[in-house]
Design a protein around this motif. Structure first.
Motif, PDB file in Angstrom:
ATOM      1  N   GLY A  85       0.961  -1.195  -0.061  1.00 10.89           N
ATOM      2  CA  GLY A  85       0.027  -0.068  -0.024  1.00 10.89           C
ATOM      3  C   GLY A  85       0.751   1.320   0.013  1.00 10.89           C
ATOM      4  N   PHE A  86       0.125   2.489   0.305  1.00  8.91           N
ATOM      5  CA  PHE A  86       0.574   3.933   0.234  1.00  8.91           C
ATOM      6  C   PHE A  86       1.765   3.835   1.031  1.00  8.91           C
ATOM      7  CE2 PHE A  86      -0.010   7.915   2.370  1.00  8.91           C
ATOM      8  CZ  PHE A  86       0.087   8.798   1.375  1.00  8.91           C
ATOM      9  N   PRO A  87       1.671   3.394   2.429  1.00  9.88           N
ATOM     10  CA  PRO A  87       2.756   3.632   3.183  1.00  9.88           C
ATOM     11  C   PRO A  87       4.178   2.541   2.793  1.00  9.88           C
ATOM     12  CG  PRO A  87       1.008   3.215   4.630  1.00  9.88           C
ATOM     13  CD  PRO A  87       0.714   2.950   3.396  1.00  9.88           C
ATOM     14  N   GLY A  88       3.702   1.467   2.334  1.00 15.41           N
ATOM     15  CA  GLY A  88       4.702   0.442   2.088  1.00 15.41           C
ATOM     16  C   GLY A  88       5.505   0.956   0.889  1.00 15.41           C
ATOM     17  N   ARG A  89       4.813   1.655   0.156  1.00 19.25           N
ATOM     18  CA  ARG A  89       5.673   2.315  -1.237  1.00 19.25           C
ATOM     19  C   ARG A  89       6.416   3.527  -0.833  1.00 19.25           C
ATOM     20  NH1 ARG A  89       0.425   0.774  -3.403  1.00 19.25           N
ATOM     21  NH2 ARG A  89       0.055   2.922  -3.436  1.00 19.25           N
ATOM     22  N   ASN A  90       6.500   3.879   0.340  1.00 17.76           N
ATOM     23  CA  ASN A  90       7.280   5.070   0.844  1.00 17.76           C
ATOM     24  C   ASN A  90       6.578   6.217   0.242  1.00 17.76           C
ATOM     25  OD1 ASN A  90       9.042   4.333   2.882  1.00 17.76           O
ATOM     26  ND2 ASN A  90      10.159   3.232   0.882  1.00 17.76           N
ATOM     27  N   GLU A  91       5.288   6.359   0.004  1.00 21.80           N
ATOM     28  CA  GLU A  91       4.551   7.602  -0.607  1.00 21.80           C
ATOM     29  C   GLU A  91       4.096   8.395   0.662  1.00 21.80           C
ATOM     30  OE1 GLU A  91       1.599   6.013  -3.073  1.00 21.80           O
ATOM     31  OE2 GLU A  91       2.844   5.006  -4.438  1.00 21.80           O
ATOM     32  N   GLY A  92       3.964   7.936   1.986  1.00 17.91           N
ATOM     33  CA  GLY A  92       3.477   8.562   3.076  1.00 17.91           C
ATOM     34  C   GLY A  92       3.194   7.895   4.134  1.00 17.91           C
ATOM     35  N   ILE A  93       2.403   8.510   5.130  1.00 14.36           N
ATOM     36  CA  ILE A  93       2.229   7.930   6.379  1.00 14.36           C
ATOM     37  C   ILE A  93       0.864   7.957   6.818  1.00 14.36           C
ATOM     38  CG2 ILE A  93       2.366   8.324   8.821  1.00 14.36           C
ATOM     39  CD1 ILE A  93       5.301   9.232   8.150  1.00 14.36           C
ATOM     40  N   THR A  94       0.068   7.086   7.320  1.00 15.04           N
ATOM     41  CA  THR A  94      -1.391   6.756   7.944  1.00 15.04           C
ATOM     42  C   THR A  94      -1.270   6.912   9.039  1.00 15.04           C
ATOM     43  OG1 THR A  94      -1.781   5.591   5.747  1.00 15.04           O
ATOM     44  CG2 THR A  94      -3.301   5.360   7.625  1.00 15.04           C
ATOM     45  N   ALA A  95      -2.284   7.270   9.966  1.00 14.33           N
ATOM     46  CA  ALA A  95      -2.246   7.057  11.359  1.00 14.33           C
ATOM     47  C   ALA A  95      -3.644   7.104  11.584  1.00 14.33           C
ATOM     48  CB  ALA A  95      -1.817   8.465  11.932  1.00 14.33           C
TER      49      ALA A  95
END
Length: 173
Positions: free
Chosen positions: A141-151
């Protein structure tokens, strides 16, 4: 009978574009040497999710309601400022804050060395205990591809009027 109320908050921010560097503010802390997050404010996904969880628990709107992009006074605001303001709004609505728990998902920064510092900063802003844990998404996903952070965050609040009635009932014979 007085029951606590719980709320959920989620916040997601992409990393700032390579050509437009920004400082990384996360969990109320500046992370030197790390690529920052994009956002109307400082992009602090951890603090933003905590604030949104408070709003959800108290039933007083959400992050966009109170600090949306239509509010220029919050452009560039720090996450701890938004969390402190959220806590003030929730208390003004008659609630006491029990605690807030946040889980952030991202490959960086390495969070564990600064966990206590982050929890202290967020707890001071909220005026209540805030715990933060971190994990990766194993490259997905998004965090795994180093595109950003989810909280993701949860908050527990209790309506003060219920506390006052409960206290009065225990004091009367």
């Amino acid at each position: 009978m007085s029951l606590p109320r719980t709320g959920i908050g989620v916040d997601i921010h992409a990393f700032a574009p390579e050509g437009s560097p920004a400082p990384l503010w996360l969990a109320g802390l500046l992370w030197e040497g790390e690529r920052g997050l994009s956002g109307h404010s400082d992009g602090d996904a951890v603090a933003h999710a905590a604030a949104d969880a408070l709003f959800s628990a108290a039933g007083v709107g959400d992050l966009g309601t109170h600090f949306g992009t239509d509010r220029p006074e919050y452009q560039g605001a720090t996450g701890v400022r938004l969390l402190a303001e959220a806590a003030r709004i929730v208390r003004e609505a008659g609630f006491e804050i029990g605690n807030i728990a946040v889980q952030f998902v991202g490959n960086r920064p390495k969070f564990s060395p600064r966990r206590q510092e982050a929890e202290a900063a967020l707890s001071a802003a909220a005026g209540a205990p805030v715990s933060v844990s971190a994990t990766t998404s194993d490259g997905l996903g998004f965090p795994g591809r180093n595109e950003g952070i989810t909280a993701y965050a949860t908050a527990l609040v209790v309506y003060r009027a219920h506390q006052e009635v409960a206290q009065r009932d225990t004091l009367e014979p």
